[in-house]
Design an enzyme around this catalytic site. Structure first.
Site, mmCIF file in Angstrom:
data_model
loop_
_atom_site.group_PDB
_atom_site.id
_atom_site.type_symbol
_atom_site.label_atom_id
_atom_site.label_comp_id
_atom_site.label_asym_id
_atom_site.label_seq_id
_atom_site.Cartn_x
_atom_site.Cartn_y
_atom_site.Cartn_z
ATOM 1 N N ASP A 2 32.610 45.177 41.669
ATOM 2 C CA ASP A 2 33.537 45.377 40.558
ATOM 3 C C ASP A 2 34.111 46.795 40.543
ATOM 4 O OD1 ASP A 2 34.902 44.481 38.346
ATOM 5 O OD2 ASP A 2 33.110 43.658 37.406
ATOM 6 N N ASN A 50 38.586 33.944 39.319
ATOM 7 C CA ASN A 50 39.563 34.925 39.813
ATOM 8 C C ASN A 50 40.922 34.336 40.196
ATOM 9 O OD1 ASN A 50 37.135 37.147 41.416
ATOM 10 N ND2 ASN A 50 38.106 37.308 39.416
HETATM 11 C C1 IPE Z 1 36.615 43.504 41.890
HETATM 12 O O1 IPE Z 1 37.433 44.493 41.360
HETATM 13 C C2 IPE Z 1 37.305 42.636 42.925
HETATM 14 C C3 IPE Z 1 37.462 41.217 42.561
HETATM 15 C C4 IPE Z 1 37.108 40.688 41.427
HETATM 16 C C5 IPE Z 1 38.047 40.356 43.570
HETATM 17 P P1 IPE Z 1 38.274 44.212 40.045
HETATM 18 O O2 IPE Z 1 39.595 43.653 40.431
HETATM 19 O O3 IPE Z 1 37.473 43.362 39.106
HETATM 20 O O4 IPE Z 1 38.471 45.653 39.473
HETATM 21 P P2 IPE Z 1 38.568 46.037 37.923
HETATM 22 O O5 IPE Z 1 37.403 45.413 37.219
HETATM 23 O O6 IPE Z 1 39.873 45.549 37.407
HETATM 24 O O7 IPE Z 1 38.487 47.537 37.958
HETATM 25 MG MG MG Z 2 36.502 43.571 37.341
#
Ligand code: IPE
Ligand code: MG
Length: 212
Positions: A2, A50
């Site tokens: 994350d 996601n």
């Molecule tokens: C993690 O980074 C990557 C995935 C979930 C694919 P994020 O995209 O969740 O990064 P933040 O939480 O917005 O900083």
């Molecule tokens: Mg995230």
């Protein structure tokens, strides 16, 4: 893994740059984990939730998984075996494009002979789906529904119980990750965003193993 997006935003970069940096950092962390004789490393690459992100971001993250599963020479050099957990490609909610399916299958086959660390990538993964699906399959098998019968029907029955769960980027909450396997796990919380998660920090997380 994350905090890619926040890491990028804090530098005035697009979120996609954060995901790219995150994928590169994973390669470093894998090497560090191998040097520390870690047997199993499981990373949350992409969740069942996601897919609702902006299309361009999803496409970028899919491409990074193709890159990650394509690091065959590097994985072989490090004696790392690839496994994958997630929703079946042919399931009713399946959305994984063919090029990612192919990259996953190829990485599994091309690293199957390795005997060192097992790197499991959770892609299109969600614990609730995994547990629900395990319960459905265990019930259909007509065996009594027990913890051990359920454990045979999770995505990867060989995945051992989690020793340490690492939560990056200041998230102090439970996510939809390995909920069945994480009973008893120590948790390492850190403010470090994933692209900056280092070998030293990995050592701090490992030091929690076996501590009461
Ligand atoms: C993690 O980074 C990557 C995935 C979930 C694919 P994020 O995209 O969740 O990064 P933040 O939480 O917005 O900083
Ligand atoms: Mg995230």
């Amino acid at each position: 893994m994350d905090g890619n997006g926040r890491w990028a935003s804090s530098r005035g970069l697009p979120r996609t740059a954060g995901h790219t940096a995150g994928e590169e950092n994973l390669a470093d962390v894998v090497r560090a984990a191998v040097r520390r004789d870690i047997g199993w490393l499981t990373v949350f690459g992409f969740s069942t939730e996601n897919w609702v992100r902006p299309r361009a971001e999803v496409r970028h993250i899919l491409g990074l998984h193709e890159r990650l599963f394509g690091r065959i020479a590097e994985l072989n050099e490090n004696n790392v075996r690839i496994r994958w957990i997630g929703r079946p490609f042919d399931g009713p909610d399946a959305r994984t494009p063919r090029f990612v399916q192919r990259a996953i299958r190829k990485a599994i086959v091309d690293t199957a002979h390795n005997t060192g660390m097992v790197l499991t990538v959770a892609f299109d993964y969600g614990s609730r789906f995994e547990i629900m699906e395990a319960a459905r399959r265990a019930r259909n098998s007509n065996e009594p529904l027990t913890v051990s019968s359920m454990s045979r029907y999770v995505h990867d029955p060989l995945l051992p119980p989690v020793d340490v769960m690492i939560r990056t980027s200041g998230e102090i909450r439970v996510s939809n990750f390995l909920l069945w396997q994480a009973v008893g796990a120590a948790i390492h919380f850190t403010d470090t965003p994933w692209p900056e998660f280092s070998a030293e920090e990995l050592d701090r997380a490992i030091s929690l193993v076996g501590r009461q």
